[in-house]
Design a protein around this motif. Structure first.
Motif, mmCIF file in Angstrom:
data_model
loop_
_atom_site.group_PDB
_atom_site.id
_atom_site.type_symbol
_atom_site.label_atom_id
_atom_site.label_comp_id
_atom_site.label_asym_id
_atom_site.label_seq_id
_atom_site.Cartn_x
_atom_site.Cartn_y
_atom_site.Cartn_z
ATOM 1 N N ILE A 57 0.857 -1.392 0.034
ATOM 2 C CA ILE A 57 -0.059 -0.107 0.119
ATOM 3 C C ILE A 57 0.758 1.244 -0.034
ATOM 4 N N LYS A 58 1.775 1.106 0.784
ATOM 5 C CA LYS A 58 2.872 2.376 1.052
ATOM 6 C C LYS A 58 3.484 2.352 -0.475
ATOM 7 N N ILE A 80 -7.640 -4.918 3.034
ATOM 8 C CA ILE A 80 -8.329 -4.411 1.866
ATOM 9 C C ILE A 80 -9.100 -3.086 2.038
ATOM 10 N N TYR A 81 -9.519 -2.967 3.484
ATOM 11 C CA TYR A 81 -10.158 -1.851 3.980
ATOM 12 C C TYR A 81 -9.137 -0.788 4.203
ATOM 13 N N ASN A 82 -7.922 -0.855 4.708
ATOM 14 C CA ASN A 82 -6.868 0.124 4.508
ATOM 15 C C ASN A 82 -6.473 0.487 3.168
ATOM 16 N N ALA A 83 -6.567 -0.524 2.106
ATOM 17 C CA ALA A 83 -6.202 0.160 0.610
ATOM 18 C C ALA A 83 -7.255 0.806 0.084
ATOM 19 N N LYS A 84 -8.559 0.390 0.594
ATOM 20 C CA LYS A 84 -9.650 1.333 -0.097
ATOM 21 C C LYS A 84 -9.493 2.688 0.616
ATOM 22 N N TYR A 111 -14.979 -1.339 -4.841
ATOM 23 C CA TYR A 111 -13.589 -0.987 -4.663
ATOM 24 C C TYR A 111 -12.708 -2.441 -4.663
ATOM 25 N N TRP A 112 -13.401 -3.448 -4.106
ATOM 26 C CA TRP A 112 -12.931 -4.513 -4.206
ATOM 27 C C TRP A 112 -13.688 -5.679 -4.107
ATOM 28 N N THR A 113 -13.339 -7.016 -4.449
ATOM 29 C CA THR A 113 -13.962 -8.105 -4.371
ATOM 30 C C THR A 113 -13.238 -9.092 -3.610
ATOM 31 N N ALA A 114 -13.791 -9.952 -2.622
ATOM 32 C CA ALA A 114 -13.299 -11.157 -2.066
ATOM 33 C C ALA A 114 -12.958 -12.325 -3.283
ATOM 34 N N LEU A 115 -11.605 -12.912 -3.144
ATOM 35 C CA LEU A 115 -11.428 -14.194 -4.247
ATOM 36 C C LEU A 115 -11.689 -15.518 -3.494
ATOM 37 N N ALA A 253 -9.230 -8.655 -3.796
ATOM 38 C CA ALA A 253 -8.380 -7.903 -5.150
ATOM 39 C C ALA A 253 -9.171 -6.718 -5.345
ATOM 40 N N GLY A 254 -8.400 -5.606 -5.871
ATOM 41 C CA GLY A 254 -8.980 -4.403 -6.436
ATOM 42 C C GLY A 254 -8.397 -3.781 -7.511
ATOM 43 N N VAL A 255 -8.788 -2.816 -8.432
ATOM 44 C CA VAL A 255 -8.000 -2.175 -9.398
ATOM 45 C C VAL A 255 -7.378 -0.945 -8.735
#
Ligand code: FE
Length: 333
Positions: A57-58, A80-84, A111-115, A253-255
């Motif tokens: 993320i950084k 994934i929450y932090n990424a969003k 913003y994301w979907t679980a895989l 995962a997210g774009v």
């Protein structure tokens, strides 16, 4: 001549199809199978960088608009929450993803979907523990377990998520008391990874271990004889079946916000939610597929149906910092 033509057409497809750059914190060598499947099917080259979620993320933040990353993949609702929240992802609307992944396994804003998902389960030695003694995560803080509980360090993302989950479920006061009681019951100071806890149960260091479900599957095919024996002798228990359900965590995962290969990124994530990719995730890494049409691996299925907690991923994803504080306060190493 025919071979040369085939080779040239392969090169052309590759040049035309381009690439997708993936920053992933999944630590499973079996993911290479998925990348190869996608490359073969689309001609799109998958380039992967692996690191811890925070570091990735950084990295994406620092790279800003110049980031080569098109897709961010992680393990853990909190990550994934932090990424969003940090603004490195973009919202995507894909009918393929919407059809393949149930609503509760997707971000409401796209913003994301679980895989995939995995359960945080209890592993026990049936010669020492009767299944009737097992019930909930909370019960592991009961003095009856003194000197019998094994788990890894609280710095582990898996344990931080478990604490965060209990924070949402039981509240702050109860979770603080729970953490203190749990630490008092440790068979030893936390050391090693999840699988090391199962091996410690096998060796009689303790009686019950907290572990991710898929490691039981991985131990079944591991060349390490201790792990193999642990798989054969130990049993798996889904906690909290009568108390809201077992805690599960997701890989997601997210774009990325500044993806240069946005179309390929979407195609790649869509592919990961298809039945064949989902079945590979389940068969090769022993996780649970999120796509309901995909068959769960037979061994994983043999552990039985279980009630999953319906606590929202974002709800406990937000609590990682508080979880760390609680673990430190309880001197959970
Ligand atoms: Fe793991």
């Amino acid at each position: 001549m025919k071979k040369l033509l085939l080779f040239l057409s392969f090169i052309c497809i590759n040049l035309f199809a381009g690439e997708v750059n993936v920053y992933s914190s999944r630590h499973y060598s079996t993911d290479k199978i998925l990348y190869d499947m996608f490359e073969k099917e689309t001609g799109i080259k998958v380039n992967v960088i692996n690191d811890k979620p925070d570091a990735l993320i950084k990295k994406i933040e620092l790279e800003g608009k110049d980031t080569p990353a098109d897709v961010f993949i992680t393990v853990g609702a909190g990550d994934i929450y932090n990424a969003k929240k940090s603004g490195i992802l973009q919202s995507v609307h894909s009918h393929v993803i919407q059809d393949n992944v149930p609503t509760n396994f997707r971000d409401k804003d796209g913003y994301w979907t679980a895989l995939s998902y995995r359960a945080r389960v209890l592993i026990y030695n049936p010669e020492k523990v009767s299944v009737n003694e097992l019930s909930t995560y909370e019960d592991l803080a009961n003095p009856k377990w003194k000197g019998r509980v094994l788990t890894r360090s609280s710095s582990s993302s898996y344990n931080k998520h478990l604490i965060a989950f209990l924070l949402v479920k039981d509240g702050e006061k109860e979770t603080r008391e729970w953490a203190k009681g749990l630490v008092k019951n440790f068979a030893r100071d936390p050391q090693g990874n999840d699988r090391a806890q199962a091996v410690a149960v096998l060796k009689g260091v303790g009686d019950v271990a907290i572990m991710n479900s898929y490691y039981m599957g991985k131990m079944s095919i591991d060349k390490n004889p201790d792990q193999n024996e642990a798989f054969k002798k130990l049993k798996l228990f889904f906690p909290n079946q009568k108390d809201g359900g077992t805690h599960i965590n997701i890989s997601a995962a997210g774009v990325t916000k500044y993806a240069k290969n946005k179309e390929n990124a979407i195609k790649f994530i869509e592919f990961l939610t298809t039945v064949k990719a989902q079945e590979s995730i389940s068969n090769d890494n022993f996780e649970y597929p999120v796509n309901k049409m995909a068959k769960t691996n037979e061994l994983v299925k043999s552990w039985g149906e279980f009630k999953i907690s319906n606590i929202d991923f974002e709800a406990f994803g937000k609590k990682l910092t508080e979880a760390k504080f609680i673990a430190d306060e309880a001197s959970w190493k």
